[in-house]
Design a protein around this motif. Structure first.
Motif, PDB file in Angstrom:
ATOM      1  N   SER C 174       1.302   1.192 -40.044  1.00 24.14           N
ATOM      2  CA  SER C 174       0.348   0.103 -40.249  1.00 24.14           C
ATOM      3  C   SER C 174      -0.485   0.387 -41.486  1.00 24.14           C
ATOM      4  N   TYR C 175      -1.109  -0.647 -41.973  1.00 24.23           N
ATOM      5  CA  TYR C 175      -1.854  -0.531 -43.205  1.00 24.23           C
ATOM      6  C   TYR C 175      -3.047  -1.476 -43.152  1.00 24.23           C
ATOM      7  N   THR C 176      -4.227  -0.939 -43.286  1.00 24.19           N
ATOM      8  CA  THR C 176      -5.411  -1.776 -43.440  1.00 24.19           C
ATOM      9  C   THR C 176      -5.912  -1.566 -44.851  1.00 24.19           C
ATOM     10  N   LYS C 177      -5.827  -2.610 -45.632  1.00 23.91           N
ATOM     11  CA  LYS C 177      -6.209  -2.470 -47.042  1.00 23.91           C
ATOM     12  C   LYS C 177      -7.630  -1.966 -47.162  1.00 23.91           C
ATOM     13  N   GLY C 178      -7.812  -1.048 -48.063  1.00 26.59           N
ATOM     14  CA  GLY C 178      -9.147  -0.536 -48.308  1.00 26.59           C
ATOM     15  C   GLY C 178      -9.570   0.488 -47.285  1.00 26.59           C
ATOM     16  N   ASP C 179      -8.764   0.669 -46.254  1.00 26.52           N
ATOM     17  CA  ASP C 179      -9.187   1.568 -45.197  1.00 26.52           C
ATOM     18  C   ASP C 179      -8.166   2.688 -45.015  1.00 26.52           C
ATOM     19  N   LYS C 180      -7.063   2.357 -44.379  1.00 27.40           N
ATOM     20  CA  LYS C 180      -6.120   3.446 -44.147  1.00 27.40           C
ATOM     21  C   LYS C 180      -4.675   2.964 -43.991  1.00 27.40           C
ATOM     22  N   LEU C 181      -3.781   3.913 -44.227  1.00 24.83           N
ATOM     23  CA  LEU C 181      -2.345   3.683 -44.099  1.00 24.83           C
ATOM     24  C   LEU C 181      -1.828   4.716 -43.114  1.00 24.83           C
ATOM     25  N   GLU C 182      -1.103   4.216 -42.107  1.00 24.96           N
ATOM     26  CA  GLU C 182      -0.637   5.127 -41.081  1.00 24.96           C
ATOM     27  C   GLU C 182       0.884   5.215 -41.142  1.00 24.96           C
ATOM     28  N   VAL C 183       1.400   6.429 -41.120  1.00 25.57           N
ATOM     29  CA  VAL C 183       2.857   6.612 -41.094  1.00 25.57           C
ATOM     30  C   VAL C 183       3.204   7.562 -39.953  1.00 25.57           C
ATOM     31  N   GLU C 184       4.433   7.434 -39.456  1.00 21.84           N
ATOM     32  CA  GLU C 184       4.823   8.341 -38.364  1.00 21.84           C
ATOM     33  C   GLU C 184       6.095   9.090 -38.723  1.00 21.84           C
ATOM     34  N   ARG C 185       6.304  10.154 -38.048  1.00 20.41           N
ATOM     35  CA  ARG C 185       7.445  11.036 -38.313  1.00 20.41           C
ATOM     36  C   ARG C 185       8.774  10.269 -38.243  1.00 20.41           C
ATOM     37  N   ASN C 186       9.621  10.534 -39.237  1.00 24.41           N
ATOM     38  CA  ASN C 186      10.977  10.006 -39.206  1.00 24.41           C
ATOM     39  C   ASN C 186      11.830  11.109 -38.599  1.00 24.41           C
ATOM     40  N   PRO C 187      12.169  11.000 -37.293  1.00 22.37           N
ATOM     41  CA  PRO C 187      12.785  12.158 -36.600  1.00 22.37           C
ATOM     42  C   PRO C 187      14.145  12.511 -37.163  1.00 22.37           C
ATOM     43  N   ASP C 188      14.796  11.546 -37.829  1.00 27.18           N
ATOM     44  CA  ASP C 188      16.150  11.797 -38.328  1.00 27.18           C
ATOM     45  C   ASP C 188      16.157  12.400 -39.716  1.00 27.18           C
ATOM     46  N   TYR C 189      14.945  12.673 -40.238  1.00 27.20           N
ATOM     47  CA  TYR C 189      14.892  13.035 -41.646  1.00 27.20           C
ATOM     48  C   TYR C 189      15.480  14.417 -41.924  1.00 27.20           C
ATOM     49  N   THR C 190      16.331  14.431 -42.919  1.00 26.46           N
ATOM     50  CA  THR C 190      16.777  15.714 -43.494  1.00 26.46           C
ATOM     51  C   THR C 190      16.774  15.547 -44.991  1.00 26.46           C
ATOM     52  N   THR C 191      16.687  16.650 -45.687  1.00 30.00           N
ATOM     53  CA  THR C 191      16.680  16.536 -47.145  1.00 30.00           C
ATOM     54  C   THR C 191      17.398  17.717 -47.754  1.00 30.00           C
ATOM     55  N   ILE C 192      17.851  17.527 -48.970  1.00 23.90           N
ATOM     56  CA  ILE C 192      18.479  18.651 -49.678  1.00 23.90           C
ATOM     57  C   ILE C 192      17.647  19.024 -50.885  1.00 23.90           C
ATOM     58  N   ARG C 193      16.407  18.517 -50.919  1.00 21.62           N
ATOM     59  CA  ARG C 193      15.543  18.817 -52.062  1.00 21.62           C
ATOM     60  C   ARG C 193      15.321  20.315 -52.145  1.00 21.62           C
ATOM     61  N   PRO C 194      15.630  20.907 -53.282  1.00 23.22           N
ATOM     62  CA  PRO C 194      15.459  22.366 -53.388  1.00 23.22           C
ATOM     63  C   PRO C 194      13.990  22.769 -53.434  1.00 23.22           C
ATOM     64  N   ASP C 195      13.117  21.849 -53.809  1.00 18.83           N
ATOM     65  CA  ASP C 195      11.723  22.246 -53.971  1.00 18.83           C
ATOM     66  C   ASP C 195      10.971  22.243 -52.651  1.00 18.83           C
ATOM     67  N   LEU C 196      11.601  21.791 -51.586  1.00 15.46           N
ATOM     68  CA  LEU C 196      10.897  21.749 -50.307  1.00 15.46           C
ATOM     69  C   LEU C 196      11.336  22.903 -49.434  1.00 15.46           C
ATOM     70  N   ALA C 197      10.385  23.457 -48.685  1.00 14.98           N
ATOM     71  CA  ALA C 197      10.731  24.523 -47.761  1.00 14.98           C
ATOM     72  C   ALA C 197      11.298  23.938 -46.473  1.00 14.98           C
ATOM     73  N   ASN C 198      10.706  22.827 -46.035  1.00 15.49           N
ATOM     74  CA  ASN C 198      11.157  22.208 -44.793  1.00 15.49           C
ATOM     75  C   ASN C 198      12.235  21.178 -45.098  1.00 15.49           C
ATOM     76  N   LYS C 199      13.457  21.481 -44.707  1.00 15.42           N
ATOM     77  CA  LYS C 199      14.557  20.567 -45.016  1.00 15.42           C
ATOM     78  C   LYS C 199      14.812  19.604 -43.869  1.00 15.42           C
ATOM     79  N   GLY C 200      14.114  19.805 -42.745  1.00 15.15           N
ATOM     80  CA  GLY C 200      14.347  18.937 -41.593  1.00 15.15           C
ATOM     81  C   GLY C 200      13.279  17.885 -41.434  1.00 15.15           C
ATOM     82  N   ALA C 201      13.156  17.432 -40.207  1.00 14.80           N
ATOM     83  CA  ALA C 201      12.179  16.385 -39.925  1.00 14.80           C
ATOM     84  C   ALA C 201      10.778  16.938 -40.111  1.00 14.80           C
TER      85      ALA C 201
END
Ligand SMILES: Nc1ncnc2c1ncn2[C@@H]1O[C@H](COP(=O)(O)OP(=O)(O)OP(=O)(O)O)[C@@H](O)[C@H]1O
Ligand SMILES: Nc1ncnc2c1ncn2[C@@H]1O[C@H](COP(=O)(O)OP(=O)(O)OP(=O)(O)O)[C@@H](O)[C@H]1O
Ligand SMILES: [Mg+2]
Ligand SMILES: [Mg+2]
Lengths: 310, 286, 509, 661
Positions: C174-201
């Motif tokens: 959700s997003y309230t302009k001028g106030d806050k933006l809320e995001v939640e965990r993407n449980p399926d997330y994986t990444t191959i970015r070498p610069d990140l330590a956490n490659k999972g969710a």
């Protein structure tokens, strides 16, 4: 019957006033230097890309064309789309306005809650203590003259940082409303208390108060039922001016408390030359102010039936 | 009682009121500080000392320093001569023009009044910010622009309030009497109406004055007020508040000066206003 | 704010609050005008990423081959957008095509994408992107958050502005302009970015970005624990650094606080050098940046590939005596009031800047430092939007402001090329030095289309040396990003572009 | 036992000694009138009885005992319940004495509630009863009305009802009729007369403060005369009017014009009122006293009983009594000025209708009038009958709805017309202080017409001095502000201003209404002198017939926007023809006739408002001799053989009641 006619006439007068607001805003925001694309561009936008954007935003059209396009839109109830957020301006206003109204009302409420007792009590003691006047002037002056940013900062440091009673900032629930409402309401209370005091003093000197005292009516009832209603008109007219001012002007308090109200949005829209947003937001505020004045005029008539006669 | 006695008493009253006396004393203090201060305390208000930013009060810096290591006391003393006249002017101009509009509108009445009041409503709905930017666009950034912008912003409230107090005068017997003597409109307004609403105006002005100084400073962060390195108390206060946790004196010192000035003006104004009211209201036959 | 305690107590249900100074006007990457954007990085991924050492790493693209003006990307498989749309070659093509579509009214992204020609879907997971001319920094540009890949479904519906859909570690809530933006965990997330330590969710179940423009307020939110992460500089940073409940970490940035000398108004190189020699950059850093900045002698940020540390020798550093002798060499003699004069005319300059923090402070310090060598300067500050126009008129001698560089060749060309000097023909020109140095142009022109890295670095060095010698664009300092965080938050790290490594953030014990 | 007993009461406002050592008693059934010069402390005394003075007033001692309770040292909480229930009060201005935002019913109900009546239905019943008892018809409708929706007479009766609502033992009234028309005044007097008369109010007492000696004579049983804060005489009413014992009381009595005596020269009291802040050591009246002795300058005479139930404070009572025997000496008669016969003002078929959102008020419904140079036309009539509207139309301040007004041939509203430019027409307004700009010194105010005429500075100064002298004001007054003037002085300044531009016509709107008797007579004789000297023409608006008789040469009576009678003065007072004129004349409280000797025609009901003018003759609902035709046909203003104009179907059918000796 005459209420309806009176209201209808005032609403009709509002139409040209609103048009004037529209035209003046349109002209003013274009008169000032700096255009939206330059602001969006910053230092790093390829001049060519910027030129294309300028065309896409319709900024190359002749001004009259822009104005009449815009006017047509407004008449259809569409305030246009923000250059920056790409959202309909109506959505932006609809999101922010309730919060602004809430804060303004709370601020005015705080102002009244402080100023009414202060004003009334000091008026009632007026003659008994000579020092009251001096203390009163000093106190109200301090209230009025404390800049809102200083007051806000002090409130936060004491009530939110030192003793953590209220949140520092944000718009979550009523606790987060308290501090910004105080920051708005306290200076207001300073002015208001003076008006309350003067008009209560004025009413206390009117012959009818003596009449009612002579009938044996207790002081408290007299003040509550007779003095206050009679003293309310100057207070109301000040309120309507202040309410209007706060609608668009609670900028600094909104900033300190990260309160997502209209003030900061209008500020940003102007700062970024977001033309449709500026126009739409100011138009809505203007309409609100006109509406408040209309309502106030009707309230005067209800409070004081004599006004209807003259 | 005899007329001379009354007048002698009024003149005494003017200064006898404790309000007025406290006001004069406060303003006297402020005047001495701003006029004599810079002569006695001969330190540059613009010399920076970057490594000494936000220094606490010490022998070298009696009131500490600001962000750039400038001497707060020196700046405070120099700022007064700018702040006070600017604040007075800003509110003064707005009040004068606004009051004139309000007085004329209320006095003439009818269609003119209706139209003017709607225009005032409209003016009221323009954010000070936008007005200020437009003024600067036309006049360039300077204290003058800021003063004009604040004046324009202050104008509608004055117009409204003054109109309110003029309305009852419209049908006053002494106005009718003046009409019978074929008094022209401008004389009616300036000789009869304005002086009779002066006490209301004084109260308004007095309240507005302090605000003027502060509002002016708010515009300076838009580049609209005083141009750096000059400072007025408002600017010092705005800057100081940013560091209120680390260097509270930087904000408190200008706040105190501002308060002293505003209190002085308020006491003086209330004292005078009260006397004007007593003069006319007290001894009417009942 | 008070629920922050309960956040951590609930098992696995961890909420992180981050205070953001600047709010995105829009959450559509193509229309984004802000550089740094943590929330974009939380929601979206880019094709490739820029590593701290300046090399390019994989992200949504597993690998790539460069041939002339084209790059062919091999994409990751099995990645889905938050709305279920599969990520594939079509999605990449759609994203890039959208940037250049006039209906999109794209801003920075279009500038970053450069002379893009087309994308070709080779197969489900292979896409070939072609530019009209070879672009040396094409990969760096594709690592820019402005070229994040949004869901084509959402892009088509044109709902990204307020409801972003990407492939990133967190999903929009959700997003309230001028106030806050809320995001939640993407449980399926994986990444191959070498610069990140956490490659999972991601480790937090929710992140709330709170928009807090006021620095003191941000600081207070951090001290009271109402938010756990926030960035600050200035007086409040000093206060927070002394707060025992908070950690802090400073990261180098890619933006430069700079002083442009208008070469048309100050044609004499000696005077420009004198100005440079009059400025005590360390003092500026202490007084204005709260110590959180570093001196940089090149116009290119120190962490950007192609930066040349050797330019220092070409720039006149702080030396008041030298400044005075340079002025003497330019024919100036001290006047009675200490102001340098030549032919009876005092050396008076105007300094233009925006009126917002920190510019007036910088202006005044520079002004005082110039005064100490006999140069009189007058300050003119204007509202930001106004100054964007005034500065192009070129009436000022000095403009003080900031710029950022991620792609040195492309960005330097925009900032310093002859063609971009503002004029009636180029009303939106960006070269505020008003200086046309054909050699700089030549070097940059070559660098822009040079895809061979060592060769390009040589060209960039040359351009930096030339710029340094000209003394028209003086970097005052290169600010650092200072991240304050609650002791409970671990994994604070920052990409070279100044964006937090969101997926590495994790709740501590 | 007396109902009210006041002992040695003294009240000060700062250094002003407003009430000094006052002692008197009021017995049940007594109606006591308090008279005296303006500023002599009457109101202060009345307020002090119930401790209703403003907080800055100080009580220096003395006691007030009401119904056996000593009020002086009762704490406020104990005193409050006594207000209204033991003593009720009625104040002067009936409009401002009501809370404008509350209904009449709410006032009454609050009063009853304050004295313990909890049940709202019972409160309503009692409110209705008391309204009925003060003679208000249809009180059910009145309960819901706000003060501004009531006529002046209704308001005053409402106020009396409020005073009586908690059945007090004593009613204190401060100038309860000053703001009212004679006809309404007569109604109110009837109401007060019920106090002490056999019936339910027989045991009540009344204290009434008034300037109007006629009213006091007709209504009261006893008179108390105050001067400079002290009681100087206290006598039964008939003894007082037969022979006042104090020199001031005598002078006051003599200064009052009487219908039974010929019009005469001024008998106003010489000298100035004393400054209460700076009292002389001896008798305060000494400087102005015709009977003064040496002792008077040093010793203040005490108030002592002199027999016959009378008390007086004078060292030389015997001399006053001796001089009194002859009764008021008839003043030398005055001659009228002669009129040239040239018509100066013509008014033809003039109507003025005020329109507002809901209503139309026909303030003038067809007026024809001529005014000749040198005459004084008096315009009389009830409040709201359109007198001011007519005067303002002639002045050009109000634009007529239809019809025509010409002053010396010009339209008076035309700013460029000669009449306006040369200011051949001037005005003196009703409220003397109100018509002077509070922020302007006297000299500037008087000079204003001259400034507008473009007169040079020197000439202006000379002229101002000249007119101020003409109104017998010393030059010392020139740089005072209006609030530093007494009512009489302010009125004379207004007259001086009107004279400054040397006009031909002066419109005087109730110039004497707010003045006390001695100042009234003063102003009238001044106007008369000026007319003789300068051949001025006056339009004199008033409802005070005694003043009219002194000044006017011709009289026009207005009723609901119409002229109902126009007659020469002597003919009018000898034999008024229109029933309304008769009622007006007979309603006058006569100071020259003992109570009960003059028969009065008290008109029933209220004057109908201009809002709904009855069909036919507008006077018919109140007319004692109305016939059927009066209900349908409007009588035109017609002139009879003797040259008298009347708008009545049956002129002269109502005779003026004769005094019954
Ligand atoms: N509220 C007040 N404050 C100060 N002085 C007052 C006040 N009321 C009356 N006075 C003064 O006290 C004296 C007596 O005034 P008071 O009103 O009792 O006289 P009065 O006889 O009622 O006069 P009038 O016939 O004009 O009504 C006057 O000198 C008056 O100026
Ligand atoms: N400006 C006005 N607007 C509306 N109605 C008015 C106005 N002025 C007067 N009236 C009405 O016109 C009628 C005549 O008023 P006017 O003042 O002429 O009466 P008057 O005879 O002078 O009364 P008074 O003796 O009370 O002064 C009244 O009913 C009054 O209410
Ligand atoms: Mg009185
Ligand atoms: Mg009248």
């Amino acid at each position: 019957m005459s209420f309806v006619r009176f209201a209808a006439r005032r609403v009709l007068v509002t139409v040209p006033a609103a048009l004037a607001v529209l035209l003046i805003t349109f002209a003013m925001i274009r008169l000032v230097p700096g255009d939206p694309v330059q602001v969006i561009a910053g230092t790093n936008l390829d001049p060519q890309v910027a030129e294309e954007l300028r065309e896409q935003l319709g900024l190359n059209d002749p001004l009259p064309v822009q104005f009449f396009d815009y006017l047509g839109q407004v008449l259809r109830g569409d305030l246009g789309t923000s250059f920056l957020t790409h959202q309909p301006v109506t959505t932006i206003v609809a999101e922010r306005l309730p919060l602004t109204l809430l804060l303004t009302a709370a601020g005015v409420g705080v102002g009244l809650m402080l100023s009414l007792p202060i004003g009334i009590i000091t008026a009632l003691r007026h003659s008994r203590r000579r020092s009251t006047g001096l203390t009163f002037t000093a106190a109200t002056t301090m209230l009025v003259a404390t800049p809102d940013f200083l007051l806000g900062t002090v409130l936060v440091s004491v009530l939110a940082v030192y003793v953590q009673i209220f949140p520092v900032a944000g718009a979550d629930g009523w606790t987060s409303l308290v501090l910004p409402a105080l920051a708005l309401g306290i200076p207001l209370a300073g002015i208001q208390a003076r008006v309350v005091r003067t008009s209560v003093l004025d009413v206390l000197n009117r012959p009818f108060v003596r009449t009612l005292r002579a009938v044996g009516i207790p002081q408290r009832r007299l003040v509550a039922r007779n003095v206050l209603p009679n003293a309310s008109i100057p207070v109301l007219s000040l309120l309507s001016v202040e309410f209007g001012r706060l609608l668009a002007g609670a900028l600094i308090v909104e900033n300190i408390f990260s309160w997502p109200g209209l003030g900061t949005v209008i500020f940003d829209s102007i700062g970024r030359r977001d033309l449709p947003a500026v126009q739409g937001e100011i138009l809505v505020v203007a309409l609100l102010i006109l509406a408040i004045n209309l309502v106030m005029d009707i309230v005067y008539r209800i409070v004081d039936p004599r006004i209807a006669l003259s | 009682m005899s007329a001379t006695a009354t007048r002698a008493r009024s003149r005494r009253n003017l200064f006898a009121s404790p309000m007025t006396r406290v006001g004069l004393v406060l303003l006297g203090i402020v005047a001495v500080i701003t006029i004599v201060g810079p002569l006695v305390y001969d330190v540059s208000p613009t010399r920076t000392n970057a490594m000494d930013g936000y220094a606490p009060p010490s022998a070298a810096y009696p009131l500490g320093t600001d962000q750039l290591g400038r001497d707060t006391l020196a700046r405070l003393l120099h700022a007064g001569l700018l702040s006070i006249p600017a604040g007075l002017l800003a509110v003064g101009i707005g009040a004068v023009i606004g009051s004139l509009i309000g007085v004329a509108s209320g006095f003439v009445g009818g269609f003119v009044d209706n139209t003017i009041m709607r225009v005032v409503d409209v003016l009221l709905s323009f954010p000070t910010l936008l007005t200020a930017i437009v003024v600067v666009a036309i006049l360039g950034p300077s204290v003058t622009s800021a003063i004009i912008a604040v004046s324009i912003a202050a104008l509608p409230s004055y117009a409204r309030v003054m109109r309110g107090s003029v309305l009852p005068l419209r049908s006053a017997a002494f106005i009718q009497a003046a009409r019978v003597s074929n008094t022209p409109l401008y004389r009616l307004l300036f000789v009869h109406v304005l002086p009779n609403v002066a006490d209301v105006l004084i109260v308004l002005l007095v309240i507005g004055m302090g605000n003027g100084i502060v509002v002016l400073s708010a515009l300076s962060f838009l580049g609209i007020g005083v141009q750096p390195p000059q400072a007025d108390w408002g600017v010092m206060l705005t800057e100081g508040v940013d560091a209120i946790y680390t260097a509270p004196v930087a904000a408190l010192a200008p706040a105190v000066m501002l308060m002293l000035t505003v209190l002085g003006i308020n006491f003086l104004g209330e004292g005078l206003g009260a006397r004007l009211r007593v003069d006319t209201a007290r001894r009417r036959p009942r | 704010g008070s629920d922050s305690d309960s956040d951590s107590s609930a098992s696995g249900d961890q909420i992180l609050r981050i205070a953001e100074a600047v709010e995105q006007p829009t959450l559509d990457p193509a229309r984004n005008i802000q550089y740094l954007s943590d929330e974009m990085a939380a929601i979206y991924d880019t094709l490739v990423v820029l590593n701290a050492d300046g090399s390019i790493g994989p992200s949504l693209a597993e690998s790539w081959t460069v041939e002339g003006p084209s790059i062919t990307f091999k994409l990751r498989t099995g990645v889905k957008f938050h709305d279920g749309t599969p990520f594939n070659a079509e999605a990449v093509k759609a994203a890039l095509d959208r940037v250049v579509d006039p209906n999109t009214k794209a801003t920075n992204s279009k500038s970053v994408l450069g002379p893009y020609d087309n994308s070709q879907v080779i197969d489900e997971n292979t896409v070939k992107v072609t530019w009209k001319t070879p672009v040396g920094a094409a990969l760096i540009n594709l690592a820019n958050a402005d070229l994040s890949i949004p869901s084509p479904t959402a892009a088509k519906a044109d709902t990204l502005d307020a409801k972003p859909v990407g492939t990133g570690p967190y999903k929009f809530v959700s997003y309230t302009k001028g106030d806050k933006l809320e995001v939640e965990r993407n449980p399926d997330y994986t990444t191959i970015r070498p610069d990140l330590a956490n490659k999972g969710a991601p480790k937090y179940s929710k992140i709330i970005f709170q928009y807090v423009p006021n620095a003191s307020t941000r600081a207070n939110l951090l001290t009271t624990g109402a938010v756990q992460v926030g960035q600050l500089t200035g007086p409040d940073a000093k206060r927070l650094a002394a707060t025992p409940t908070l950690n802090n970490a400073a990261f180098p940035g890619i933006s430069e606080t700079a002083l442009w000398i208008n070469a048309k108004k100050v044609p004499d190189l000696n005077v420009r050098k004198a100005i440079s020699a009059a400025i005590d950059r360390e003092a500026l850093i202490q007084a204005v940046a709260g110590g959180y900045a570093e001196v940089n002698w090149s116009v290119v940020p120190t962490i950007v590939p192609g930066y040349d540390a050797n330019v220092k020798s070409a720039v006149a550093g702080y030396d008041q005596a030298q400044a005075k002798s340079l002025l003497a060499a330019a024919g100036y003699t001290p006047g009675s009031d200490g102001v340098m004069t030549k032919d009876g005319k005092p050396l008076t300059l105007t300094i233009l800047s925006a009126a917002e923090d920190p510019w007036p402070a910088l202006d005044q310090l520079v002004q005082d430092q110039l005064a100490q060598v006999g140069i009189k300067a007058e300050i003119k500050t204007e509202e930001f939007a106004t100054v964007t126009q005034t500065r192009r008129k070129g009436d000022q001698h000095i403009y003080i402001g900031r710029y950022g560089i991620l792609d040195p060749a492309g960005n330097m060309r925009i900032l310093f090329a002859c063609a971009n000097i503002p004029s009636a023909q180029v009303p939106l020109g960006t070269n505020l030095t008003f200086n046309c140095n054909p050699e700089v142009d030549k070097a940059l022109e070559a660098a822009v289309s040079e895809t061979d890295i060592p060769k390009r670095d040589a060209l960039l060095s040359q351009a930096q040396q030339l710029m340094a010698a000209d003394h028209t664009a003086l970097v005052l300092y290169q600010p650092k990003s200072v991240v304050f965080s609650a002791k409970s938050v671990r994994g604070i790290g920052m990409q070279p572009d100044g964006i937090l490594k969101i997926n590495d953030l994790e709740p501590g014990a | 036992m007396s109902l009210l007993s006041v002992r040695d009461l003294s009240i000060t406002y700062g250094d002003v000694r407003a009430v000094a050592n006052v002692s008197f008693d009021v017995a049940p059934g007594e109606r006591v009138g308090i008279v005296g010069e303006s500023g002599s402390g009457k109101t202060t005394l009345a307020l002090a009885l119930m401790r209703l003075l403003p907080p800055w007033a100080g009580q220096e001692g003395g006691t007030v005992t009401l119904d056996g309770i000593n009020l002086s040292d009762l704490p406020e909480q104990r005193l409050r319940p006594l207000r209204g229930s033991r003593a009720g009060m009625v104040f002067q201005d009936p409009l401002t004495s009501f809370d404008p935002l509350r209904t009449l019913g709410s006032h009454l109900s609050e009063g009853l509630r304050a004295h313990g009546e909890r049940d709202s239905r019972r409160r309503r019943d009692r409110a209705l009863r008391v309204l009925r008892s003060v003679g208000l018809p249809a009180p059910e409708q009145l309960l819901g009305r706000r003060p501004h929706e009531l006529s002046g007479g209704m308001r005053q009766r409402g106020l009396i009802a409020l005073g009586l609502s908690n059945e007090p033992r004593l009613l204190i009234a401060d100038e309860p009729t000053t703001a009212l028309d004679v006809t309404i005044q007569a109604q109110i007097m009837e109401l007060f007369a019920s106090i002490g008369a056999p019936g339910p109010r027989a045991d009540l007492g009344l204290v009434i403060v008034s300037h109007n000696l006629g009213l006091v004579r007709q209504l009261c049983t006893r008179v108390i005369v105050m001067y400079a804060g002290g009681i100087v005489e206290d006598s039964p009413v008939e003894e007082f009017f037969a022979a006042p014992r104090h020199p001031y009381a005598k002078a006051l009595n003599d200064a009052t014009p009487r219908l039974s005596l010929p019009r005469g020269e001024v008998r106003s009291i010489p000298g100035h009122a004393v400054d209460l802040a700076d009292l002389p050591p001896g008798c305060p009246f000494e400087p102005r006293c015709a009977y003064r002795l040496d002792i008077c300058a040093t010793t203040e005479p005490p108030l002592v009983a002199i027999g016959d139930g009378r008390r007086t404070a004078c060292h030389n009572v015997a001399a006053v009594a001796a001089g009194e025997a002859a009764g008021p000496a008839p003043a030398p008669p005055v001659a009228d000025t002669t009129t040239s016969g040239d018509v100066l003002v013509t008014v033809r078929a003039l109507t003025k209708t005020y329109r507002s959102a809901r209503r139309r008020v026909a303030a003038l419904a067809g007026v024809d009038l001529d005014l000749s140079t040198g005459e004084t036309l008096a315009l009389v009539g009830e409040s709201g009958s359109g007198k001011t509207t007519l005067a303002h139309t002639i002045l050009g301040l109000v634009a007529p709805t239809s019809g025509e007004v010409r002053v010396a041939g010009d339209d008076p509203a035309d700013r460029r017309g000669r009449v306006r430019r040369e200011q051949r027409m001037q005005a003196v307004f009703q409220d003397p202080h109100g018509s002077l700009d509070p922020r302007m010194r006297v000299a500037a105010a008087v000079a204003e017409p001259l400034v507008n005429l473009g007169t040079g500075r020197e000439e202006r100064r000379a002229r101002v001095a000249e007119v101020l002298d003409a109104v017998r004001l010393g030059s010392g007054i020139a740089d005072r502000y209006p609030h530093e003037l007494s009512g009489g002085q302010a009125q004379r300044v207004a007259i001086a201003r009107a004279l400054a531009a040397d006009p031909e016509l002066i419109v005087l709107d109730e110039p004497t209404a707010s003045l006390d008797v001695s100042i009234q007579t003063h102003v009238i004789s001044l106007l008369r002198d000026l007319q003789r000297e300068r051949g001025l023409t006056y339009l004199f608006v008033s409802h005070d017939l005694v003043a009219v008789r002194e000044l006017a040469t011709r009289i026009a009576v207005m009723y609901l926007g119409r002229l109902v009678e126009v007659a020469d003065r002597d003919a009018f007072f000898a034999q008024p023809l229109h029933p309304y004129s008769v009622a007006l004349l007979s309603a006058l409280p006569r100071v020259d006739v003992p109570a009960g000797r003059a028969e009065r025609i008290v008109l029933a009901g209220d004057p109908p408002s201009a809002l709904d003018v009855p069909p036919g003759c507008p006077f018919h609902p109140r007319c004692p001799v109305a016939q059927d035709i009066c209900r349908t046909a409007v009588p035109p203003l017609s002139t009879d053989a003797a040259g008298r104009s009347t708008a009545c179907h049956f002129p002269g059918s109502l005779p003026l009641p004769k005094d019954t000796p």
